[in-house]
Design a protein around this motif. Structure first.
Motif, PDB file in Angstrom:
ATOM      1  N   ASP A   5       0.866  -1.177   0.000  1.00 23.09           N
ATOM      2  CA  ASP A   5       0.000   0.000   0.000  1.00 23.09           C
ATOM      3  C   ASP A   5       0.899   1.221   0.000  1.00 23.09           C
ATOM      4  O   ASP A   5       2.078   1.124  -0.346  1.00 23.09           O
ATOM      5  CB  ASP A   5      -0.986  -0.028   1.182  1.00 23.09           C
ATOM      6  CG  ASP A   5      -0.321   0.033   2.549  1.00 23.09           C
ATOM      7  OD1 ASP A   5      -1.017  -0.215   3.539  1.00 23.09           O
ATOM      8  OD2 ASP A   5       0.897   0.326   2.647  1.00 23.09           O
ATOM      9  N   ASP A   6       0.400   2.371   0.418  1.00 21.08           N
ATOM     10  CA  ASP A   6       1.234   3.574   0.379  1.00 21.08           C
ATOM     11  C   ASP A   6       2.206   3.662   1.553  1.00 21.08           C
ATOM     12  O   ASP A   6       3.008   4.589   1.618  1.00 21.08           O
ATOM     13  CB  ASP A   6       0.375   4.835   0.295  1.00 21.08           C
ATOM     14  CG  ASP A   6      -0.578   4.988   1.478  1.00 21.08           C
ATOM     15  OD1 ASP A   6      -0.809   4.002   2.213  1.00 21.08           O
ATOM     16  OD2 ASP A   6      -1.080   6.110   1.666  1.00 21.08           O
ATOM     17  N   THR A   7       2.196   2.670   2.462  1.00 22.04           N
ATOM     18  CA  THR A   7       3.123   2.679   3.603  1.00 22.04           C
ATOM     19  C   THR A   7       4.133   1.538   3.569  1.00 22.04           C
ATOM     20  O   THR A   7       5.096   1.554   4.329  1.00 22.04           O
ATOM     21  CB  THR A   7       2.355   2.580   4.937  1.00 22.04           C
ATOM     22  OG1 THR A   7       1.717   1.305   5.026  1.00 22.04           O
ATOM     23  CG2 THR A   7       1.328   3.703   5.067  1.00 22.04           C
TER      24      THR A   7
END
Length: 139
Positions: A34-36
């Motif tokens: 994901d974005d992390t």
């Protein structure tokens, strides 16, 4: 569950790091990205989790070393929850430090972190892939 190793690395720029590892021949497992964080796969047994600094800070209060230093959190799979507990106890009994972070209990996944005598972080974990939530999860 077969024996695997997951190598977690804090990264300053997730996109740059993903492109670097892809250039080296790793592939991305989108189920754990994901974005992390991004799961980069070298083989069925070896995975590298690239984790943003903000996400990394949810795992431990220890500072992220500067880029001039070396540090990783090495995680090894175990056959059972009991094996995770036994590894943690063995670390404490042999010069390491047990439970340097809170125990991770997620139902389908269980883990305990320890440090070796030099302070390097090791995580023992057990996971039941058949019980993983639909749609996957991130680290």
């Amino acid at each position: 569950m077969s024996k695997m190793i997951f190598i977690s690395l804090p990264v300053a720029d997730l996109g740059v790091s993903m492109r670097f590892y892809q250039a080296l021949g790793f592939t991305n497992d989108a189920r754990f990205t994901d974005d992390t964080a991004a799961c980069m796969v070298w083989s069925e047994a070896i995975k590298v989790m690239l984790v943003t600094h903000d996400k990394w800070r949810t795992f431990t209060d220890r500072p992220i070393p500067p880029s001039t230093s070396s540090e990783v959190a090495l995680n090894v799979s175990c056959d059972s929850r009991e094996a995770v507990d036994a590894m943690n106890a063995a670390a404490a009994a042999n010069g390491g430090t047990a439970d340097i972070n809170p125990v991770q209990e997620h139902g389908f996944m269980y883990g305990r972190d320890m440090a070796d005598p030099d302070g390097h972080i090791w995580g023992a974990m057990w996971m039941d892939m058949t019980a993983m939530p639909a749609g996957g999860v991130t680290a």
